[in-house]
Design a protein around this motif. Structure first.
Motif, short mmCIF file in Angstrom:
data_model
loop_
_atom_site.label_atom_id
_atom_site.label_comp_id
_atom_site.label_asym_id
_atom_site.label_seq_id
_atom_site.Cartn_x
_atom_site.Cartn_y
_atom_site.Cartn_z
N LEU A 164 -5.17 13.93 0.30
CA LEU A 164 -6.17 13.21 1.09
C LEU A 164 -5.67 12.83 2.48
N ARG A 165 -4.48 13.27 2.84
CA ARG A 165 -3.97 12.97 4.19
C ARG A 165 -4.88 13.59 5.25
N GLY A 166 -5.26 12.77 6.21
CA GLY A 166 -6.12 13.25 7.28
C GLY A 166 -7.57 13.46 6.89
N VAL A 167 -7.92 13.12 5.67
CA VAL A 167 -9.28 13.37 5.17
C VAL A 167 -10.14 12.12 5.23
N ALA A 168 -9.56 10.95 4.97
CA ALA A 168 -10.34 9.71 4.88
C ALA A 168 -9.51 8.54 5.40
N ASP A 169 -10.21 7.51 5.81
CA ASP A 169 -9.54 6.27 6.22
C ASP A 169 -9.15 5.44 5.01
N VAL A 170 -10.01 5.46 3.99
CA VAL A 170 -9.79 4.71 2.75
C VAL A 170 -9.97 5.65 1.58
N ALA A 171 -9.07 5.58 0.62
CA ALA A 171 -9.21 6.31 -0.65
C ALA A 171 -9.32 5.30 -1.76
N ALA A 172 -10.39 5.37 -2.55
CA ALA A 172 -10.67 4.37 -3.58
C ALA A 172 -10.55 4.97 -4.96
N VAL A 173 -10.02 4.18 -5.89
CA VAL A 173 -9.84 4.66 -7.26
C VAL A 173 -10.04 3.50 -8.22
N ALA A 174 -10.65 3.79 -9.37
CA ALA A 174 -10.73 2.80 -10.44
C ALA A 174 -9.38 2.67 -11.11
N CYS A 175 -9.03 1.46 -11.54
CA CYS A 175 -7.69 1.19 -12.06
C CYS A 175 -7.74 0.57 -13.45
N GLY A 176 -6.89 1.11 -14.35
CA GLY A 176 -6.69 0.50 -15.65
C GLY A 176 -5.29 -0.07 -15.77
N THR A 177 -4.29 0.79 -15.58
CA THR A 177 -2.90 0.35 -15.71
C THR A 177 -2.12 0.45 -14.41
N GLY A 178 -2.70 0.98 -13.35
CA GLY A 178 -2.11 0.91 -12.03
C GLY A 178 -1.32 2.11 -11.57
N GLY A 179 -1.05 3.07 -12.44
CA GLY A 179 -0.21 4.20 -12.05
C GLY A 179 -0.83 5.08 -10.99
N THR A 180 -2.13 5.32 -11.08
CA THR A 180 -2.78 6.18 -10.09
C THR A 180 -2.76 5.54 -8.72
N LEU A 181 -3.10 4.26 -8.64
CA LEU A 181 -3.10 3.56 -7.35
C LEU A 181 -1.70 3.53 -6.76
N ALA A 182 -0.69 3.28 -7.58
CA ALA A 182 0.69 3.22 -7.08
C ALA A 182 1.07 4.53 -6.41
N GLY A 183 0.75 5.66 -7.03
CA GLY A 183 1.08 6.94 -6.46
C GLY A 183 0.18 7.33 -5.31
#
Length: 316
Positions: free
Chosen positions: A175-194
């Motif tokens: 997503l580099r250079g594609v969006a200003d903000v990238a949003a994700v739903a979170c359960g345990t946090g691993g996806t957001l951390a990465g």
């Protein structure tokens, strides 16, 4: 911000499943964003693989590579996407799986469609009471599980650990250079951390927790410490959109999801994706995104029969 970590090495086991990477990015026309000068994109991680879609692929693949064919024991609730994905991986790649399921009372009831899918894919289901489940990281609990099931690779609930966070950094890089903000739903946090670690400087990651409790910020910080040696990227959480907690939905949420499906032809998973998309529409209306912004919504999975397709009051 430190440089994003290098891509993980080739994953010969999971890569045999031929994931469709990078996942596509699709622009959508939606007046609920356009009226505020915001462009909405859908990052279609749900198209990565028919059985291991979305963030489940990104988190599981490095863990399965580390397991190297050994049995995998992991944890989840009665409607766990993670358990279903792990069971499917075991069937496809030929290794044994054990799912430790929260709620010993479930052992005496007919399996819901989600757990029935796990069992059909060969997963051995081990039901434990909620007190034991809360202590699932305790060495004594893990030793007892290994005593019952034999030596195995233990993957945490939701698949979130340092390996998973490093795997999800690839999502941010895509997503580099594609969006200003990238949003994700979170359960345990691993996806957001990465995700946050993989984005470029100036980009931000938004996490929408689907659970109550306010614990997720600490979890993300701990995962980034373990995976990257410290904070990585710019991220924040908005805790307002859990709709009562994990596996809880409302008629209003289902109406929103159905409307989004009708507008854009996207099947909307209710327990995670619908909450994140709803959050973005509210935030756009609150002018949380400056005019001219582009927001990428990460579609982390697809609807599963019986796993949140109807309004539910069940708890995590």
């Amino acid at each position: 911000m430190p440089d994003a970590p290098a891509p993980p090495p080739d994953l010969p086991g999971p890569s045999r499943l031929r994931p469709a990477l990078p996942s596509p990015v699709q622009p959508v026309e939606d007046e609920r964003f356009a009226r505020y000068g915001v462009t909405l994109l859908l990052k279609r991680d749900d198209l990565i693989h028919p059985d291991l879609s979305g963030n489940k692929w990104r988190k599981l693949a490095p863990n399965l590579a580390a397991a190297a064919g050994r049995p995998v024991l992991t944890f989840g609730g009665a409607y766990s996407n993670h358990l279903r994905a792990t069971a499917a991986a075991g069937r496809l790649l030929g290794f044994r799986t054990i799912g430790v399921v929260r709620g010993d009372e479930l052992a005496h009831r007919p399996l819901n469609p989600s757990l029935a899918r796990c069992a059909a894919d060969g997963m051995r289901l081990h039901f434990v009471d909620r007190r034991t489940y809360r202590a699932k990281a305790d060495p004594a609990v893990l030793a007892e599980l290994r005593n019952i099931h034999g030596e195995c690779e233990v993957v945490p609930e939701g698949g979130s650990n340092a390996l998973a966070a490093r795997g999800c950094a690839a999502l941010g890089r895509e997503l580099r250079g594609v969006a200003d903000v990238a949003a994700v739903a979170c359960g345990t946090g691993g996806t957001l951390a990465g995700l946050a670690a993989g984005l470029a400087p100036g980009q931000r990651a938004l996490g929408v927790p689907v659970l109550r409790g306010g614990f997720l910020g600490d979890a993300v910080r701990e995962l980034q410490q373990e995976a990257f040696g410290g904070p990585a990227g710019h991220w924040w959480l908005d805790e307002r959109f859990h709709f009562g907690g994990y596996a809880r939905t409302t008629p209003a949420l289902h109406a929103f999801a159905q409307d989004f499906e009708d507008r854009h032809g996207l099947p909307v998973e209710r327990l995670y994706v619908a909450k994140m998309l709803h959050a973005l529409t509210v935030l756009a209306g609150e002018s949380a995104f400056p005019a001219g912004s582009t927001v990428a919504a990460v579609i982390t999975g697809r609807p599963e029969p019986g796993a949140g397709g109807q309004p539910s009051a069940s708890s995590r």
